[in-house]
Design a protein around this motif. Sequence first.
Motif, mmCIF file in Angstrom:
data_model
loop_
_atom_site.group_PDB
_atom_site.id
_atom_site.type_symbol
_atom_site.label_atom_id
_atom_site.label_comp_id
_atom_site.label_asym_id
_atom_site.label_seq_id
_atom_site.Cartn_x
_atom_site.Cartn_y
_atom_site.Cartn_z
ATOM 1 N N SER A 17 0.850 -1.185 0.000
ATOM 2 C CA SER A 17 0.000 0.000 0.000
ATOM 3 C C SER A 17 0.884 1.232 0.000
ATOM 4 O O SER A 17 2.022 1.190 0.460
ATOM 5 C CB SER A 17 -0.941 0.007 1.207
ATOM 6 N N ILE A 18 0.357 2.326 -0.502
ATOM 7 C CA ILE A 18 1.126 3.546 -0.659
ATOM 8 C C ILE A 18 0.572 4.627 0.254
ATOM 9 O O ILE A 18 -0.640 4.859 0.301
ATOM 10 C CB ILE A 18 1.104 4.039 -2.124
ATOM 11 N N ASP A 19 1.472 5.284 0.974
ATOM 12 C CA ASP A 19 1.131 6.460 1.760
ATOM 13 C C ASP A 19 1.505 7.700 0.975
ATOM 14 O O ASP A 19 2.561 7.750 0.354
ATOM 15 C CB ASP A 19 1.870 6.465 3.101
ATOM 16 N N TYR A 20 0.652 8.703 1.038
ATOM 17 C CA TYR A 20 0.885 9.947 0.326
ATOM 18 C C TYR A 20 0.931 11.103 1.306
ATOM 19 O O TYR A 20 0.183 11.137 2.283
ATOM 20 C CB TYR A 20 -0.214 10.208 -0.700
ATOM 21 N N ALA A 21 1.818 12.034 1.031
ATOM 22 C CA ALA A 21 1.830 13.256 1.811
ATOM 23 C C ALA A 21 0.510 13.985 1.621
ATOM 24 O O ALA A 21 -0.085 13.962 0.537
ATOM 25 C CB ALA A 21 2.989 14.145 1.384
ATOM 26 N N GLY A 22 0.057 14.634 2.692
ATOM 27 C CA GLY A 22 -1.217 15.330 2.615
ATOM 28 C C GLY A 22 -1.267 16.372 1.517
ATOM 29 O O GLY A 22 -2.333 16.613 0.932
ATOM 30 N N SER A 23 -0.132 16.961 1.210
ATOM 31 C CA SER A 23 -0.090 18.013 0.209
ATOM 32 C C SER A 23 -0.306 17.505 -1.209
ATOM 33 O O SER A 23 -0.608 18.296 -2.108
ATOM 34 C CB SER A 23 1.241 18.761 0.288
ATOM 35 N N VAL A 24 -0.148 16.197 -1.426
ATOM 36 C CA VAL A 24 -0.278 15.649 -2.773
ATOM 37 C C VAL A 24 -1.381 14.614 -2.888
ATOM 38 O O VAL A 24 -1.700 14.176 -4.008
ATOM 39 C CB VAL A 24 1.044 15.029 -3.267
ATOM 40 N N GLY A 66 -4.535 12.670 -3.552
ATOM 41 C CA GLY A 66 -5.595 12.936 -4.504
ATOM 42 C C GLY A 66 -5.103 13.504 -5.810
ATOM 43 O O GLY A 66 -5.872 13.575 -6.781
ATOM 44 N N ARG A 67 -3.842 13.915 -5.867
ATOM 45 C CA ARG A 67 -3.270 14.466 -7.084
ATOM 46 C C ARG A 67 -2.155 13.599 -7.644
ATOM 47 O O ARG A 67 -1.986 13.521 -8.858
ATOM 48 C CB ARG A 67 -2.730 15.877 -6.841
ATOM 49 N N PHE A 68 -1.382 12.956 -6.776
ATOM 50 C CA PHE A 68 -0.240 12.139 -7.189
ATOM 51 C C PHE A 68 -0.550 10.669 -6.972
ATOM 52 O O PHE A 68 -1.241 10.298 -6.010
ATOM 53 C CB PHE A 68 1.008 12.488 -6.372
ATOM 54 N N THR A 69 0.008 9.819 -7.831
ATOM 55 C CA THR A 69 -0.192 8.384 -7.734
ATOM 56 C C THR A 69 1.076 7.638 -8.113
ATOM 57 O O THR A 69 1.713 7.967 -9.117
ATOM 58 C CB THR A 69 -1.334 7.904 -8.658
ATOM 59 N N ILE A 70 1.450 6.656 -7.312
ATOM 60 C CA ILE A 70 2.549 5.753 -7.652
ATOM 61 C C ILE A 70 1.993 4.515 -8.338
ATOM 62 O O ILE A 70 0.964 3.972 -7.922
ATOM 63 C CB ILE A 70 3.329 5.322 -6.394
ATOM 64 N N PHE A 71 2.669 4.061 -9.376
ATOM 65 C CA PHE A 71 2.364 2.750 -9.918
ATOM 66 C C PHE A 71 3.626 2.109 -10.453
ATOM 67 O O PHE A 71 4.628 2.779 -10.702
ATOM 68 C CB PHE A 71 1.251 2.798 -10.974
#
Length: 123
Positions: free
Chosen positions: A54-61, A63-68
Motif C-alpha cells: 500500500s502507498i502512503d501519500y503526503a497530505g499536500s499531494v 488525490g493528485r499524485f499516484t505511484i504505480f
Amino acid sequence: QVRLVESGGGSVQAGGALRLSCAASGYTFGSNYLGWFRQAPGKEREGVAAGAGSIDYAGSVKGRFTIFRDLARNTVYLQMNSLKPEDSAMYYCAAERDGRSRNPLGADFYKYWGQGTQVTVSS
C-alpha cells in the motif's frame, strides 16, 4: 552496481500533469518498498509517496499524485496531476529499506537513490 535513474521532469503550467519515471538496474523493484521524494531550494527533503503493498501519500499531494509500477520494465512511476507552483522541486526515487527508519516517507528509510529530475510548475 545499483542505479536508479529518474526521468520525465520538465516545466509545466499550473494545473498541468507530468509523469515521472524511475528505472532500476542492478536491482529489482518487485513489490519492495519504494518512495518518491522532493526537495525545493531551502527546504528539507520531503516524502511525497511511498510504500510496498500500500502507498502512503503526503497530505499536500494526496488525490493528485499516484505511484504505480511496471514490473515487466522494472520501472516505477509517479503520476502528478493538477500541479501547483509549490510542487516545484527536484524529485527523487528511492528503494530498498535501510533499516534506519520505520517511516517509509522518511529519507533515511532507503538505501538506494536516484540523481533526481527537476519539476518546475509556473503560475
